[in-house]
Design an enzyme around this catalytic site. Structure first.
Site, PDB file in Angstrom:
ATOM      1  N   GLU A 106       2.340  17.980  -0.827  1.00 47.38           N
ATOM      2  CA  GLU A 106       1.568  16.829  -1.298  1.00 47.38           C
ATOM      3  C   GLU A 106       0.134  16.821  -0.808  1.00 47.38           C
ATOM      4  O   GLU A 106      -0.708  16.097  -1.353  1.00 47.38           O
ATOM      5  CB  GLU A 106       2.269  15.524  -0.893  1.00 47.38           C
ATOM      6  CG  GLU A 106       2.278  15.206   0.585  1.00 47.38           C
ATOM      7  CD  GLU A 106       3.430  15.833   1.352  1.00 47.38           C
ATOM      8  OE1 GLU A 106       3.717  15.372   2.468  1.00 47.38           O
ATOM      9  OE2 GLU A 106       4.039  16.802   0.828  1.00 47.38           O
ATOM     10  N   CYS A 158       9.857  18.985   4.892  1.00 45.25           N
ATOM     11  CA  CYS A 158       9.701  19.008   6.355  1.00 45.25           C
ATOM     12  C   CYS A 158      10.946  18.405   7.036  1.00 45.25           C
ATOM     13  O   CYS A 158      11.989  19.030   7.068  1.00 45.25           O
ATOM     14  CB  CYS A 158       8.422  18.299   6.764  1.00 45.25           C
ATOM     15  SG  CYS A 158       7.825  18.802   8.392  1.00 45.25           S
ATOM     16  N   ASP A 217      -8.794  -5.080  -8.241  1.00 43.75           N
ATOM     17  CA  ASP A 217      -7.383  -5.454  -8.322  1.00 43.75           C
ATOM     18  C   ASP A 217      -7.193  -6.795  -9.035  1.00 43.75           C
ATOM     19  O   ASP A 217      -6.392  -6.907  -9.964  1.00 43.75           O
ATOM     20  CB  ASP A 217      -6.760  -5.526  -6.921  1.00 43.75           C
ATOM     21  CG  ASP A 217      -6.793  -4.192  -6.194  1.00 43.75           C
ATOM     22  OD1 ASP A 217      -6.922  -3.154  -6.869  1.00 43.75           O
ATOM     23  OD2 ASP A 217      -6.720  -4.181  -4.957  1.00 43.75           O
ATOM     24  N   SER A 218      -7.917  -7.808  -8.586  1.00 46.21           N
ATOM     25  CA  SER A 218      -7.745  -9.126  -9.205  1.00 46.21           C
ATOM     26  C   SER A 218      -8.258  -9.123 -10.646  1.00 46.21           C
ATOM     27  O   SER A 218      -7.704  -9.807 -11.502  1.00 46.21           O
ATOM     28  CB  SER A 218      -8.445 -10.211  -8.376  1.00 46.21           C
ATOM     29  OG  SER A 218      -9.835 -10.069  -8.390  1.00 46.21           O
ATOM     30  N   SER A 254     -11.634 -12.527  -7.159  1.00 46.98           N
ATOM     31  CA  SER A 254     -12.583 -12.144  -6.120  1.00 46.98           C
ATOM     32  C   SER A 254     -13.748 -11.336  -6.660  1.00 46.98           C
ATOM     33  O   SER A 254     -14.731 -11.128  -5.957  1.00 46.98           O
ATOM     34  CB  SER A 254     -11.864 -11.308  -5.054  1.00 46.98           C
ATOM     35  OG  SER A 254     -11.458 -10.061  -5.606  1.00 46.98           O
ATOM     36  N   GLY A 255     -13.626 -10.856  -7.903  1.00 47.74           N
ATOM     37  CA  GLY A 255     -14.631  -9.954  -8.427  1.00 47.74           C
ATOM     38  C   GLY A 255     -14.274  -8.499  -8.191  1.00 47.74           C
ATOM     39  O   GLY A 255     -14.931  -7.592  -8.701  1.00 47.74           O
ATOM     40  N   HIS A 276       4.153  20.923   3.484  1.00 46.21           N
ATOM     41  CA  HIS A 276       3.856  19.682   2.763  1.00 46.21           C
ATOM     42  C   HIS A 276       3.118  19.993   1.451  1.00 46.21           C
ATOM     43  O   HIS A 276       1.905  20.232   1.461  1.00 46.21           O
ATOM     44  CB  HIS A 276       2.998  18.754   3.620  1.00 46.21           C
ATOM     45  CG  HIS A 276       3.739  18.153   4.769  1.00 46.21           C
ATOM     46  ND1 HIS A 276       4.413  16.955   4.674  1.00 46.21           N
ATOM     47  CD2 HIS A 276       3.936  18.600   6.035  1.00 46.21           C
ATOM     48  CE1 HIS A 276       4.981  16.685   5.839  1.00 46.21           C
ATOM     49  NE2 HIS A 276       4.712  17.665   6.673  1.00 46.21           N
TER      50      HIS A 276
END
Length: 509
Positions: A169, A79, A225-226, A221-222, A167
């Site tokens: 994507e 683009c 990610d953590s 944190s549960g 685009h």
């Protein structure tokens, strides 16, 4: 050295999506602002130029320095990127008389083009541009067109430089993955060997070399990610990782005990801290959402710092930062305008002089989950819905009291468990309940009631940036409503939030 693709960001809303599509081909990529291009070394296999909300005709249009890239590496302009390549090589870009947004179909495809191999005329693509390339540069070859836009794609002669005005994507470009695979594999010669297994192996090795025998403290944190970050650190340094899980009194029902149990099964060295009362005390009478967030964040830091101070000779702070957070902090547009404080409370006070280690700062959310499965983490951790750092506090508009939290925990538990029992949990990106600051008239038995109302919220999304409300079955909602009213004293009305994001947000505060 890990091969990679560089994506130069001109401020497009789709830039992160380009990165995710490249990663889906098992190719590592990095997103950088167009005006802060990293050193081009032998690990770089190719470069993609993103779209942009700007026009190349603007006086202050973004102008990349491609001198280390053009003619030396494969280059794909999308683009705005395509229009920039055309204009700066002698082509003509003007405001389109037939502005093309949304779905379009390729009417012409050059069958000899290595970028378009396997894509046929008629293939649907997604357009989003007000400018268009009216004339190609003298050294350019047309490779595809749509019914309304003649120059939908081109290649510059004698170099591996391509431009497309659609685009690839986005989901609506049906053969977008084919085009990107052609660019990555056939043109850039990527090995496509960046997998969850290779990430785990490389990351654990890097962490061992980086941390040695140093101690790391980390707040858990549960959340996914953590949990994944802590598991990677544990594999690298074992008992030298010290994890702290703080109960701020704003977690889901039984979450503190359940998360501690889950982490013990993983062999993590973890300490649970019951800190409900300090949070309740400081939140008493506070109604402003931003003030609530700041109080929760600051109180968490105080408690975490106190607990971390009990561990001798800690040198590192582990964090579950993921790649979208990193991209946002260095965005070409700068950090987004603040709508609210970040959902994830915490941060480092000046007096905590620790170095930071972030094992996941190169991964998108869906990649974190794939790495978690590679690490054999339990699915209840990997598939867990996102949950805001301030917890239920931002699902209780108004002041916070232990009784309000108790009521909301009961409602939330019935809703979430109901989704699990009905096989709907994994179809939902995020779900929860909101205790509304209103009361309504009701009838229970022969008595008139005047009690609280709750709103149920369930959304579908891929990254949380946009979201749509889930069309949950009416029968399911009826059952959940009936169960909440019959089992949670103080609730006599249940509503369902059917707002999308935008204009609404996923959370209420």
């Amino acid at each position: 050295m890990q091969e990679k693709i560089l994506i130069l960001d001109f401020g497009s809303q789709y830039t992160q999506l380009i990165g995710r599509r490249v990663r889906e081909q098992n190719v590592y990529c990095e997103i950088h602002p167009f005006n802060n291009i990293p050193e081009i070394d032998e690990s770089v296999r190719g470069v993609i130029l993103s779209g942009s909300p700007h026009s190349v005709r603007e006086k202050d249009a973004p102008r990349p320095d491609l001198s280390q890239i053009r003619g030396k590496l494969p280059l794909l302009g999308v683009c705005y990127g395509a229009q920039w390549l055309a204009k700066n090589n002698g082509g003509k870009v003007e405001a389109s008389q037939t502005r093309e947004y949304g779905r379009a179909n390729l009417s012409h495809v050059n069958a000899q083009s290595d970028l378009l191999h396997g894509i046929s005329p008629g293939s649907q693509v997604w357009m989003s541009h007000g400018d268009t390339i009216l004339e190609l540069p003298p050294n350019a070859q047309l490779i595809c067109s749509t019914g309304d836009v003649e120059v939908a794609g081109f290649k510059l002669e004698n170099e591996r430089t391509y431009g497309i005005q659609f685009h690839p994507e986005v989901y609506h470009s049906v053969d977008g993955k084919v085009l990107l695979k052609n660019f990555l594999v056939d043109i850039c010669k990527c090995a496509c060997d960046w997998t969850p297994a290779s990430f785990v192996e490389d990351t654990v090795a890097d962490l061992k070399a980086k941390l040695g025998n140093d101690k790391v403290v980390m707040g858990l944190s549960g959340g996914v990610d953590s949990s994944v970050a802590a598991t990677l650190l544990h594999q690298a340094i074992g008992e030298n990782l010290y994890c702290i899980f703080v109960d701020n009194g704003l977690l889901r029902k039984n979450e503190f005990e359940q998360v501690l149990e889950d982490y013990k099964d993983l062999g993590l060295n973890i300490k649970g801290v019951d800190a409900k009362q300090p949070f309740y005390d400081k939140l008493k009478g506070v109604t402003d959402p931003e003030k609530k967030r700041k109080i929760i964040g600051n109180t968490f830091i105080e408690i975490f710092d106190d607990e971390a101070g009990k561990i001798k000779d800690v040198k590192w702070l582990g964090q579950g930062t993921i790649y979208p957070d990193v991209i946002e902090s260095v965005s070409v547009k700068g950090p987004s305008a603040t709508i609210k404080s970040h959902h994830n409370v915490g941060g480092l006070p000046d007096f905590m002089k620790l170095k930071v280690v972030e094992p996941l700062n190169a991964l998108f959310k869906d990649e974190v989950r794939r790495v978690g499965r590679e690490l054999n983490l339990p699915e209840r951790l990997i598939g867990r819905h996102p949950f805001p750092g301030p917890g239920l506090a931002i699902r209780i508009p108004g002041d916070i009291t232990p009784e309000k939290v108790r009521i909301l925990q009961e409602v939330d538990h019935i809703f979430i468990q109901g989704l699990r029992n009905a096989g709907l949990y994994d179809e939902v990106w995020q779900a929860g309940a909101i205790l509304l600051p209103v009361q309504s008239v009701g009838v229970m038995g022969d008595e008139r009631t005047y009690e609280n109302a709750v709103a149920l919220r369930a959304v579908e999304s891929t990254d949380g940036m946009t979201a749509d409300w889930c069309k949950l079955p009416y029968e399911f909602l009826a059952q959940i409503s009936n169960k909440i009213i019959n089992n949670v004293r103080g609730i006599n009305r249940v509503t369902y939030d059917i707002s999308s994001k935008p204009p609404a947000t996923i959370e209420w505060e």
